[in-house]
Design an enzyme around this catalytic site. Structure first.
Site, PDB file in Angstrom:
ATOM      1  N   HIS A  86     -81.909  63.244 -48.534  1.00  0.00           N
ATOM      2  CA  HIS A  86     -81.969  62.796 -47.667  1.00  0.00           C
ATOM      3  C   HIS A  86     -82.477  63.457 -46.552  1.00  0.00           C
ATOM      4  O   HIS A  86     -82.701  64.921 -46.414  1.00  0.00           O
ATOM      5  CB  HIS A  86     -80.326  62.343 -47.003  1.00  0.00           C
ATOM      6  CG  HIS A  86     -78.797  62.999 -46.841  1.00  0.00           C
ATOM      7  ND1 HIS A  86     -78.553  63.911 -45.694  1.00  0.00           N
ATOM      8  CD2 HIS A  86     -78.577  63.411 -47.968  1.00  0.00           C
ATOM      9  CE1 HIS A  86     -77.715  63.979 -45.986  1.00  0.00           C
ATOM     10  NE2 HIS A  86     -77.443  65.005 -47.468  1.00  0.00           N
ATOM     11  N   ASP A  88     -81.232  62.179 -42.795  1.00  0.00           N
ATOM     12  CA  ASP A  88     -80.725  62.214 -41.248  1.00  0.00           C
ATOM     13  C   ASP A  88     -79.243  63.803 -41.827  1.00  0.00           C
ATOM     14  O   ASP A  88     -79.128  64.469 -42.783  1.00  0.00           O
ATOM     15  CB  ASP A  88     -79.703  60.555 -42.065  1.00  0.00           C
ATOM     16  CG  ASP A  88     -78.940  61.169 -42.748  1.00  0.00           C
ATOM     17  OD1 ASP A  88     -79.308  61.349 -44.156  1.00  0.00           O
ATOM     18  OD2 ASP A  88     -77.721  60.550 -42.560  1.00  0.00           O
ATOM     19  N   ASP A 118     -78.122  71.003 -45.667  1.00  0.00           N
ATOM     20  CA  ASP A 118     -77.644  69.378 -45.705  1.00  0.00           C
ATOM     21  C   ASP A 118     -78.351  68.741 -45.504  1.00  0.00           C
ATOM     22  O   ASP A 118     -78.542  68.596 -44.055  1.00  0.00           O
ATOM     23  CB  ASP A 118     -76.467  69.582 -45.976  1.00  0.00           C
ATOM     24  CG  ASP A 118     -75.660  67.650 -46.006  1.00  0.00           C
ATOM     25  OD1 ASP A 118     -76.625  67.403 -46.354  1.00  0.00           O
ATOM     26  OD2 ASP A 118     -74.903  67.699 -44.994  1.00  0.00           O
ATOM     27  N   GLU A 152     -77.224  58.956 -45.729  1.00  0.00           N
ATOM     28  CA  GLU A 152     -76.342  59.408 -46.762  1.00  0.00           C
ATOM     29  C   GLU A 152     -75.560  60.136 -46.181  1.00  0.00           C
ATOM     30  O   GLU A 152     -73.946  59.793 -46.893  1.00  0.00           O
ATOM     31  CB  GLU A 152     -76.649  60.577 -47.142  1.00  0.00           C
ATOM     32  CG  GLU A 152     -76.378  61.726 -48.442  1.00  0.00           C
ATOM     33  CD  GLU A 152     -74.668  62.093 -47.598  1.00  0.00           C
ATOM     34  OE1 GLU A 152     -74.060  62.045 -48.955  1.00  0.00           O
ATOM     35  OE2 GLU A 152     -74.595  62.975 -46.854  1.00  0.00           O
TER      36      GLU A 152
END
Length: 462
Positions: A86, A88, A118, A152
């Site tokens: 992901h 976002d 992340d 996510e």
């Protein structure tokens, strides 16, 4: 041997990887206001467009699913593997020291910036693994797809949209957790409870404010008590043998109590000390004239350092997923109503029958209303499955250590997929400041992850 070719390719493209990662990190892809054609706002849509252009530039066939997700297909062969990442990111603070959140900087073998760990860094590692296999000409029998999502961090509505239109692949992994492999994610139960309570007269609690997020062990809890003097409260606080520090202040309205504990994630409450539990325990011990039974009931259900739901009679564990955990994350009282929320992570042996129903009965018997709702079921892919075994084999080649499947109390991007596991890109011994200030990814781990993923692609699809 294909391994030497793939490793050499990834090493030779190190600077390209870092530049592509910087490009994605520079985009503030926090969730924003929904706009036409941009379901999660301007930033998430922009980062998907940027990633899609990148994927096309490297020769992959792409599909944009209405700015929910973007995909890249390796070939027209039958698909066997999805890699799910992901783009976002979580919100940022102004407390960064190494760099600004969206101005990536490389220092001492680390690349800093929001999303480096992340999950933009892992997404780039997966992309370069696909590039390496393709451009090195390693023959595959099956295709694979890279799926890049954009929600996510705020509920995974992107995947709901995608999987309403596409089938789950025979195998899926997400590079959005830890190595070696996480094949088991505990179930989850969050519920609110309430009770009407007038502060009445005499010695009583006027209000409580404690906790902001149910999935965090609160390190601070505050209450205001009238009708008692500071010295009286202090004497009782001193008698409590726990890990909570009590700070008392005499005010015009009464004694202000601040309980200080230690924060932790709700999936590992044993690593913290819950300030709410410490506060309520103290309130239950005070000589109150109104509301004492309420605070005693809460303190009985959530005593200090009961991380496993023993007082609530739902303690359980199994060999593959470990113990049930319990966290009282929020408690507020405005003088008329008590409102609390708890978070429990449930092992595979747990069910609505032996967890949810037991809790409902316990709270109801003590005079509390409790929200309706069932637990999110645990997610489990057998450790001896082809997917898990092949991923572990790839990990072992590059780490040099024996890999074993792991369980977690947290949830990952594949929790709702029947055949999905989490695979990389972190290792527990390195704190990447994920979700925190000065988030970073070590460059060596970024390169090694790309090599591991390339090896896994060949093992699964070759």
């Amino acid at each position: 041997m294909y391994k030497e070719k793939l490793d050499a390719y990834i090493d030779a493209h190190k600077e390209d990887m870092l530049e592509d990662l910087k490009t994605l990190v520079r985009i503030n892809s926090q969730k924003g206001e929904t706009q036409p054609g941009k379901p999660f706002g301007e930033g998430p849509a922009k980062v998907l467009d940027t990633a899609e252009a990148m994927l096309k530039r490297y020769g992959f066939q792409t599909t944009n699913y209405d700015h929910y997700v973007v995909t890249a297909d390796y070939s027209d062969q039958e698909k066997k593997l999805d890699i799910l990442a992901h783009l976002d990111v979580v919100p940022v603070t102004k407390n960064w020291k190494e760099t600004e959140p969206f101005e990536p900087v490389i220092k001492e073998g680390k690349i800093y910036g929001r999303g480096t760990a992340d999950d933009k860094g892992p997404a780039i590692a997966a992309l370069y693994a696909m590039r390496a296999v393709k451009e090195c000409g390693v023959p595959l029998k099956h295709s694979l797809r890279l799926i890049l999502g954009s929600d996510e961090e705020c509920g995974s509505k992107d995947l709901e949209y995608y999987y309403a239109r596409e089938k789950e692949a025979p195998m899926t992994f997400t590079p959005d957790a830890d190595f070696p492999v996480i094949n088991l994610e505990k179930g989850r139960l969050q519920k609110g409870f309430t009770q009407k309570l007038d502060s009445g007269r005499g010695a009583s609690v006027l209000h409580i404010q404690a906790g902001t997020k149910v999935n965090v062990v609160p390190d601070t809890a505050k209450a205001l008590v009238r009708g008692l003097i500071k010295e009286e409260v202090q004497k009782i606080a001193d008698q409590r043998k726990n890990h909570i520090m009590y700070i008392l202040e005499e005010t015009e309205e009464g004694v202000a109590i601040t309980a200080k504990g230690l924060a932790a994630h709700a999936s590992t409450p044993e690593l913290g000390h819950n300030a709410i539990c410490g506060l309520v325990g103290l309130l239950a011990d005070l000589p109150l004239e109104t509301g004492k039974e309420t605070w005693e009931a809460i303190a009985e259900m959530f005593p200090d350092d009961d991380f496993y739901g023993e007082a609530l009679k739902i303690a359980m564990e199994d060999e593959i997923s470990g113990k049930l955990t319990m966290n009282l994350g929020i408690l507020n009282y405005d003088g008329t109503e008590v409102k609390g929320v708890f978070d429990s992570r449930i092992p595979v042996c747990g069910s609505d029958e032996n967890v949810t129903r037991v809790l409902d009965q316990t709270f109801t018997a003590k005079g509390f209303g409790i929200e309706e709702g069932n637990m999110i079921a645990p997610h489990y892919v057998p450790a001896d499955s082809e997917l898990v075994q092949k991923l572990l084999a790839s990990y072992e080649v590059y780490s040099g250590v024996k890999g074993e499947a792991q369980s977690t109390g947290g949830g990952t991007y594949v929790h709702d997929l029947e055949r999905g596991v989490a695979f990389g890109c972190m290792v527990p011994e390195v704190d990447n400041h994920m979700h925190g200030d000065d988030e970073f990814m070590t460059i060596d781990m970024l390169l090694m992850s790309a090599k591991i993923f390339a090896d896994a692609i060949v093992r699964i699809c070759g």
